[in-house]
Scaffold this motif. Structure first.
Motif, mmCIF file in Angstrom:
data_model
loop_
_atom_site.group_PDB
_atom_site.id
_atom_site.type_symbol
_atom_site.label_atom_id
_atom_site.label_comp_id
_atom_site.label_asym_id
_atom_site.label_seq_id
_atom_site.Cartn_x
_atom_site.Cartn_y
_atom_site.Cartn_z
ATOM 1 N N ASN A 1 41.614 33.815 48.420
ATOM 2 C CA ASN A 1 42.867 34.558 48.414
ATOM 3 C C ASN A 1 42.692 36.064 48.386
ATOM 4 O O ASN A 1 43.673 36.797 48.490
ATOM 5 C CB ASN A 1 43.719 34.134 47.213
ATOM 6 N N ALA A 2 41.433 36.526 48.227
ATOM 7 C CA ALA A 2 41.221 37.959 48.023
ATOM 8 C C ALA A 2 41.918 38.828 49.079
ATOM 9 O O ALA A 2 42.641 39.767 48.703
ATOM 10 C CB ALA A 2 39.728 38.267 47.968
ATOM 11 N N PRO A 3 41.751 38.541 50.386
ATOM 12 C CA PRO A 3 42.376 39.447 51.356
ATOM 13 C C PRO A 3 43.890 39.537 51.198
ATOM 14 O O PRO A 3 44.461 40.628 51.216
ATOM 15 C CB PRO A 3 42.015 38.823 52.716
ATOM 16 N N ARG A 4 44.533 38.388 51.038
ATOM 17 C CA ARG A 4 45.994 38.397 50.923
ATOM 18 C C ARG A 4 46.431 39.053 49.619
ATOM 19 O O ARG A 4 47.415 39.791 49.567
ATOM 20 C CB ARG A 4 46.558 36.972 50.992
ATOM 21 N N GLU B 1 43.131 34.816 35.131
ATOM 22 C CA GLU B 1 41.818 34.292 35.492
ATOM 23 C C GLU B 1 41.968 33.161 36.495
ATOM 24 O O GLU B 1 42.847 32.318 36.355
ATOM 25 C CB GLU B 1 41.083 33.814 34.239
ATOM 26 N N GLU B 2 41.115 33.178 37.502
ATOM 27 C CA GLU B 2 41.162 32.132 38.525
ATOM 28 C C GLU B 2 39.761 31.688 38.860
ATOM 29 O O GLU B 2 38.803 32.423 38.643
ATOM 30 C CB GLU B 2 41.848 32.669 39.793
ATOM 31 N N GLU C 1 37.408 36.077 36.876
ATOM 32 C CA GLU C 1 36.915 34.744 37.219
ATOM 33 C C GLU C 1 36.915 33.854 35.978
ATOM 34 O O GLU C 1 36.397 34.236 34.930
ATOM 35 C CB GLU C 1 35.486 34.888 37.768
ATOM 36 N N THR C 2 37.463 32.654 36.123
ATOM 37 C CA THR C 2 37.458 31.690 35.032
ATOM 38 C C THR C 2 36.026 31.316 34.664
ATOM 39 O O THR C 2 35.180 31.167 35.540
ATOM 40 C CB THR C 2 38.169 30.400 35.483
ATOM 41 N N LEU D 1 35.521 40.139 42.800
ATOM 42 C CA LEU D 1 35.523 39.880 44.237
ATOM 43 C C LEU D 1 34.262 39.164 44.686
ATOM 44 O O LEU D 1 33.223 39.256 44.039
ATOM 45 C CB LEU D 1 35.611 41.205 44.993
ATOM 46 N N PRO D 2 34.357 38.473 45.828
ATOM 47 C CA PRO D 2 33.140 38.008 46.492
ATOM 48 C C PRO D 2 32.498 39.215 47.169
ATOM 49 O O PRO D 2 32.914 40.340 46.928
ATOM 50 C CB PRO D 2 33.677 37.023 47.523
#
Lengths: 448, 280
Positions: free
Chosen positions: A93-96, A84-85, A58-59, A108-109
């Motif tokens: 975008n996590a699932p994809r 980093e995003e 995570e940024t 992750l969330p």
């Protein structure tokens, strides 16, 4: 082109498009590995040859990257490809990402849907091997997911963290001195300090509530825990059957927050203020209090050395234990990771290695996770980091930590808390309706 | 007949690109709209249930209402102003003036959104200006106030689209035969009569293209809202395009999101079809 011919061309392209699409139903099968725990029978490590680990972090949270650098220093064969995003981008975008191009380690969330979709590795095998199971159970409770994604809080471990965060109230010691502020032992005393600050022409609370981040959820959940109980909030956040958010105690907390808003304790442009601006207002001395978490401790010690204090949100009645949002920032190993053993080895190293734990305190400002007897790195006495570390340990000892209620479902933060709390800040709607609406959305999302 | 087939050969590369990047996604969206799908796991066929859910969702009507308000801003402001700008530029302006007027079109939408967020923030230039002229009482965080947020989004959109309309209409105006203006002047026409009798009919096609493009931009608006308000405060600036996004990416209801996207094609076509017809 004449009419019928044009019609022919349209039909032709439509047919071609249909062929391109095919008629198969979208989506794949649910991964078969989901929910099964593979026993780890030999030391998980990074092997002997060179390994490149791919990670998404995570940024704005430099700890993870700092840990990977230190890891490479100690294990030169392991190098990292870190991207980093922004948290919102990672969340969306996590699932994809996990399905199409899984890295080895990813921030992750909340993980219930991802675990239910079979996108995450069950870490129970590693937990047993490395002894994570021997830590205080509360530390990793939020990262456990029941079958099918609910309830959370029990079941296999699907993620890990480096540290446990704690939330509370930061205050500016210079401004506090101007109103003769002493750390409150009850909520009423804190209310009184807020009123005195307002009277002295000081903005009492730095807050944020713009974007899709539901900034008012921090103070609101703190008030809910004070008026009610952290375990009742956790039951709702973990989707335990029958749990509700629109209880009388929680509604009293919404009314309490509404009184703060009506009294002008926050700046008037709260709904247009984002997190960075809130932080800027607090660090530039334009507000007395800020409800936030210890992930800012290191920054505050750097920007305002010795001038920031911290206390846990006080209870309604003096002497009662103080609650806080706690929990590790979540890191998971995707089911399709190329080097899961190496990633797990890194996660364990990050909470057991002496240098890594010192980094967690120095860069992250937070209490490192790990065995109860692990080395606790020294911190500057009088720093806000020292205060938040003590507070985190106290909350852990009291068992009054709770997950962030915005983690209840994947959409509850952006679809319910954010718009409803913005309405509250704008003075629209009744406080009693707020939680009823959130509960309705929650029920809708949980039922789907 | 043989020549016709050869013609298709020439069109084929473009058609292939169009099929892969436009027709295929369009067809996939229509297909997804018939399933319940989270975007990753297995999907379930639900027929038209997603459409029923989308069309009975009261939130959607609010969002469509906001989109219609945005049409007023996105089309109602830039088209007349663009026409005025084009008419004035054609007669008088030098290169630098043209460059400035075309600037909004050259600035990426997201950058424009961020710049306007700063201008319209509580301490931004707009409020300072109001303060200077004695209207400090009206100052506010324009994007953070539910009564002004939608209008603020509309103003940003109008500013961005003004560049497009000016460019298009200027091209149209410059294509008009100068002899027509000369004839009009010989007949004693002033600037207004000249504009009404020569310029306006001359740019009729571009005008309708402007209307169509700006109306679509309003109905399908997403980026300005995403950058400036994320649909807030509350639901004050939620628009259908943003609803599609949050359904697909926040709620992971890809089927519902696709159904809403398909439903949105209807008003977009209804707005565009007559405009394109009149532009012929």
């Amino acid at each position: 082109m004449s009419g019928p011919r044009r019609c022919g061309a349209v039909v032709g392209t439509a047919l071609a498009a249909a062929l391109l699409v095919g008629c198969a139903a979208p989506g794949g099968d649910r991964a078969s590995g989901a929910g099964t725990s593979a026993a780890v029978t030999s030391e998980p490590d990074c092997g002997s040859g060179p390994v490149v680990l791919r990670a998404r972090f995570e940024t704005g949270f430099p700890l993870a990257k700092a840990l990977t650098d230190e890891f490479t220093r100690q294990h030169p064969d392991v190098t990292w490809e870190v991207r980093e995003e922004q948290y919102a981008v990672l969340t969306q975008n996590a699932p994809r990402l996990l399905a199409d191009d899984p890295p080895d380690l990813v921030r992750l969330p909340q993980v219930s849907d991802l675990a239910a979709d079979g996108l995450l590795r069950d870490l129970d095998g590693y937990a047993a091997w490395f002894g994570w199971d021997d830590w205080p159970a509360a530390h990793l409770r939020q990262l456990r997911v029941g079958p099918g994604g609910r309830p959370r809080g029990t079941g296999p471990l699907y993620a890990m963290g480096f540290s446990t965060s704690v939330t509370g109230v930061f205050y500016n010691k210079d401004l506090a001195a101007r109103i003769g502020f002493r750390e409150p032992s009850t909520l009423a005393e804190w209310d009184d300090a807020l009123a005195r600050a307002k009277g002295a022409g000081i903005t009492p609370l730095a807050g944020f509530n713009s974007g899709a981040a539901a900034g008012l959820a921090f103070p609101l959940q703190s008030l809910m825990a004070a008026h009610g109980s952290p375990s009742a909030i956790d039951a709702w956040t973990f989707q335990q059957p029958g749990a509700r958010i629109d209880t009388p105690a929680n509604t009293e907390a919404v009314r309490h927050l509404r009184r703060w808003l009506d009294a002008g304790y926050f700046d008037a442009d709260l709904n247009a203020t984002d997190y960075a601006r809130m932080l800027d207002r607090f660090t530039s001395g334009r507000a007395l209090f800020m409800v936030d978490g210890d992930w800012e401790s290191a920054t505050l010690d750097r920007l305002m050395p010795g001038r920031v204090g911290f206390f846990l949100v006080p209870p309604v009645r003096a002497g009662e234990p103080r609650a806080a949002m706690t929990g590790p920032p979540t890191f998971g190993i995707p089911a399709g990771a190329a080097h899961p053993d190496c990633a797990a080895y890194f996660l364990n190293w990050a909470v057991t290695d002496r240098a890594a734990r010192e980094l967690t305190v120095r860069v992250g400002g937070a209490l490192p996770l790990g065995p109860p007897d692990a080395h606790v790195p020294p911190v500057e006495p009088g720093s806000v980091t020292a205060t938040t570390l003590t507070a985190a340990a106290l909350v852990a000892a009291n068992g009054t930590g709770m997950d962030f209620m915005a983690n209840a479902t994947r959409a509850i933060l952006s679809e319910s808390w954010t718009p409803r709390l913005q309405e509250l800040a704008a003075g629209e709607g009744e406080p009693d309706d707020l939680l009823r609406k959130v509960q309705a959305d929650y029920a809708d999302q949980v039922d789907r | 007949m043989r020549w016709r087939r050869v013609g298709w050969l020439f069109v084929l590369p473009a058609l292939a690109v169009y099929a892969v990047f436009v027709l295929r996604p369009l067809a996939l969206t229509a297909q997804y709209s018939l399933y319940r799908w989270d975007g990753v796991g297995p999907s379930t066929w639900v027929g038209l249930a997603n459409y029923r859910e989308v069309l009975t969702d009261p939130d959607l009507y609010g969002a469509i209402g906001h989109a219609l308000v945005l049409v007023v801003f996105f089309t109602g402001l830039p088209v007349p102003l663009g026409l005025l700008a084009a008419a004035v530029i054609r007669r008088t302006a030098t290169r630098p003036v043209r460059a400035v007027l075309l600037l909004p079109q050259a600035v990426p939408l997201v950058a424009a959104g961020i710049a306007w967020s700063l201008l319209l923030s509580s301490t931004g230039a707009v409020n300072r200006l109001l303060d200077v002229v004695g209207l400090g009482g009206a100052a506010r965080a324009w994007f953070g106030d539910s009564s002004t947020a939608l209008a603020a989004v509309g103003v940003v959109g109008a500013w961005v689209l003004l560049g497009l309309c000016t460019t298009l209409l200027l091209v149209g105006a410059e294509r008009i035969d100068p002899a027509l203006y000369e004839a009009a002047r010989l007949d004693g026409a002033g600037p207004w009569a000249e504009f009404r009798a020569v310029t306006l009919p001359g740019v009729r096609r571009e005008l309708w293209v402007c209307v169509a493009v700006t109306a679509i931009a309003a109905l399908a608006s997403f980026d300005i809202v995403y950058v400036t308000t994320r649909g807030g405060p509350g639901d004050a600036t939620s628009v259908p395009g943003f609803e599609v996004f949050s359904l697909a990416f926040a709620q992971r209801e890809v089927g519902l999101a696709s159904a809403l996207a398909v439903v949105l094609v209807v008003p977009a076509l209804a707005a565009v079809a007559p405009a394109l017809r009149w532009s012929r």
